[in-house]
Scaffold this active site. Structure first.
Site, PDB file in Angstrom:
ATOM      1  N   HIS A  89       0.834  -1.215   0.000  1.00  0.00           N
ATOM      2  CA  HIS A  89       0.000   0.000   0.000  1.00  0.00           C
ATOM      3  C   HIS A  89       0.873   1.272   0.000  1.00  0.00           C
ATOM      4  O   HIS A  89       2.082   1.190  -0.215  1.00  0.00           O
ATOM      5  CB  HIS A  89      -0.988  -0.047   1.168  1.00  0.00           C
ATOM      6  CG  HIS A  89      -1.653  -1.394   1.294  1.00  0.00           C
ATOM      7  ND1 HIS A  89      -2.683  -1.791   0.471  1.00  0.00           N
ATOM      8  CD2 HIS A  89      -1.379  -2.467   2.101  1.00  0.00           C
ATOM      9  CE1 HIS A  89      -3.037  -3.044   0.790  1.00  0.00           C
ATOM     10  NE2 HIS A  89      -2.266  -3.477   1.758  1.00  0.00           N
ATOM     11  N   GLU A 126      -1.747   0.357   7.906  1.00  0.00           N
ATOM     12  CA  GLU A 126      -0.899  -0.704   7.362  1.00  0.00           C
ATOM     13  C   GLU A 126       0.206  -0.108   6.490  1.00  0.00           C
ATOM     14  O   GLU A 126       1.347  -0.576   6.512  1.00  0.00           O
ATOM     15  CB  GLU A 126      -1.751  -1.685   6.548  1.00  0.00           C
ATOM     16  CG  GLU A 126      -0.947  -2.828   5.955  1.00  0.00           C
ATOM     17  CD  GLU A 126      -1.776  -3.716   5.038  1.00  0.00           C
ATOM     18  OE1 GLU A 126      -2.994  -3.468   4.914  1.00  0.00           O
ATOM     19  OE2 GLU A 126      -1.188  -4.644   4.447  1.00  0.00           O
ATOM     20  N   HIS A 181       2.967  -6.999   4.514  1.00  0.00           N
ATOM     21  CA  HIS A 181       1.604  -6.552   4.800  1.00  0.00           C
ATOM     22  C   HIS A 181       1.250  -6.849   6.250  1.00  0.00           C
ATOM     23  O   HIS A 181       1.950  -7.588   6.942  1.00  0.00           O
ATOM     24  CB  HIS A 181       0.597  -7.285   3.892  1.00  0.00           C
ATOM     25  CG  HIS A 181       0.666  -6.859   2.465  1.00  0.00           C
ATOM     26  ND1 HIS A 181      -0.230  -5.989   1.900  1.00  0.00           N
ATOM     27  CD2 HIS A 181       1.554  -7.182   1.487  1.00  0.00           C
ATOM     28  CE1 HIS A 181       0.088  -5.788   0.632  1.00  0.00           C
ATOM     29  NE2 HIS A 181       1.177  -6.499   0.349  1.00  0.00           N
ATOM     30  N   GLU A 259       1.784 -11.644   5.606  1.00  0.00           N
ATOM     31  CA  GLU A 259       0.813 -10.906   6.415  1.00  0.00           C
ATOM     32  C   GLU A 259       1.296 -11.087   7.846  1.00  0.00           C
ATOM     33  O   GLU A 259       1.100 -12.135   8.458  1.00  0.00           O
ATOM     34  CB  GLU A 259      -0.595 -11.472   6.218  1.00  0.00           C
ATOM     35  CG  GLU A 259      -1.129 -11.325   4.801  1.00  0.00           C
ATOM     36  CD  GLU A 259      -1.665  -9.918   4.475  1.00  0.00           C
ATOM     37  OE1 GLU A 259      -1.625  -9.038   5.360  1.00  0.00           O
ATOM     38  OE2 GLU A 259      -2.119  -9.720   3.331  1.00  0.00           O
TER      39      GLU A 259
HETATM   40 ZN    ZN Z   1      -2.037  -5.283   2.753  1.00  0.00          ZN
END
Ligand code: ZN
Length: 295
Positions: A89, A126, A181, A259
């Site tokens: 992101h 994030e 992430h 993640e």
């Molecule tokens: Zn993400």
């Protein structure tokens, strides 16, 4: 070089960080170590150090951001190796819906350029998290001699889109690419998981085996280095295989997403929000990358 190392340097760094003895990390690095300052010491000093290059350029827009390339000392174990770190992101994504919702080709169809990403209940995004971890990880990998490429320069821009993130790894001929992430899963679910690509003929078939190896090395190192449990709400045993991620589908180099926790879970969010924990995250990911790259 004549002596057999019993464990990767990154693991030594991690061990030093865990016991909070920053100087051990510097000593363990041997030649050149005298000028090395422990990331743990930096992390706990309360001062967030930015690499000069991180502040050298104004925020960039879609498609205009160029990756950074940095090179470590040639005597290090990852000398000659290239690692692409993709901080998921970007800080400007949330306020640029039209750019971010633009569809791009992901090999199997079309998908949005990117998303705004997740956020903790207290508003830690994030995008900010992944960029912080990426900077920490870059510092660790550079000390190991790796050439490191980040897919974005700061956390104030928009993009790059997921297809471009994959292409940055390809252009760099990365030995490993890791997209960082933190998930936006159900609040009751916690833990981390590593995503590796499904085998898609003509796309990922040639990188699945290596990417799965990278996933397994990262899973082991991350669990050991951070104590974060394997996700209990998604995937299986901390792994998930997906064919719907452009960042993986379009990669020609071994690549995974990690993640690192679930931002919607209070316990995970508390960890991810702590600079000391993010330093552990970076050190653990570096151990996994080093194990993979060294085979
Ligand atoms: Zn993400």
């Amino acid at each position: 070089m004549g002596r057999v190392r019993r464990r990767p340097l990154a693991l030594t760094l991690l061990a030093a960080a865990v016991v909070g003895v920053g100087i051990v990390a510097a000593v363990a690095l041997g030649a050149g170590g005298s000028s090395v300052k422990s990331d743990y010491a930096v992390a706990t000093s309360g001062l967030e150090r930015l690499e000069p290059a991180d502040t050298a350029e104004a925020p960039t827009g879609l498609g205009t951001s160029r990756p950074e390339v940095t090179t470590g000392a040639p005597s290090m174990p990852l000398a000659g190796k290239t690692v692409v770190i993709d901080p998921g992101h970007n800080g400007g994504n949330a306020s640029h819906a039209s750019e971010i919702n633009r569809e791009v080709d992901i090999g199997t169809g079309k998908k949005e350029c990117d998303t705004a990403g997740a956020e903790t209940a207290s508003g830690y995004t994030e995008a900010a998290y992944t960029f912080d971890v990426a900077q920490r990880l870059r510092r660790v990998l550079r000390r190991l001699g790796a050439q490191v490429v980040l897919t974005r320069k700061n956390n104030a821009g928009v993009g790059p889109c997921i297809d471009e993130r994959a292409r940055i790894g390809n252009r760099a001929h990365a030995d490993a690419a890791v997209s960082i992430h933190a998930d936006g899963g159900p609040s009751s679910g916690r833990g981390f998981h590593v995503i590796y690509p499904e085998s898609i003929p003509g796309l990922t078939a040639d990188i699945v085996a290596a990417s799965k190896r990278l996933a397994l090395d990262l899973r082991a190192a991350y669990q050991q280095g951070t104590g974060m449990p394997r996700a209990d709400y998604i995937g299986s045993d901390g792994l998930d295989q997906r064919g719907d991620l452009g960042g993986l589908n379009l990669s020609d180099v071994p690549k995974v997403f990690i993640e690192t926790g679930n931002m919607n879970n209070a316990a995970d969010a508390a960890k991810l929000s702590a600079p000391e924990f993010r330093q552990r995250v970076a050190a653990a990911i570096a151990v996994g990358i080093e194990r993979f790259v060294q085979g």
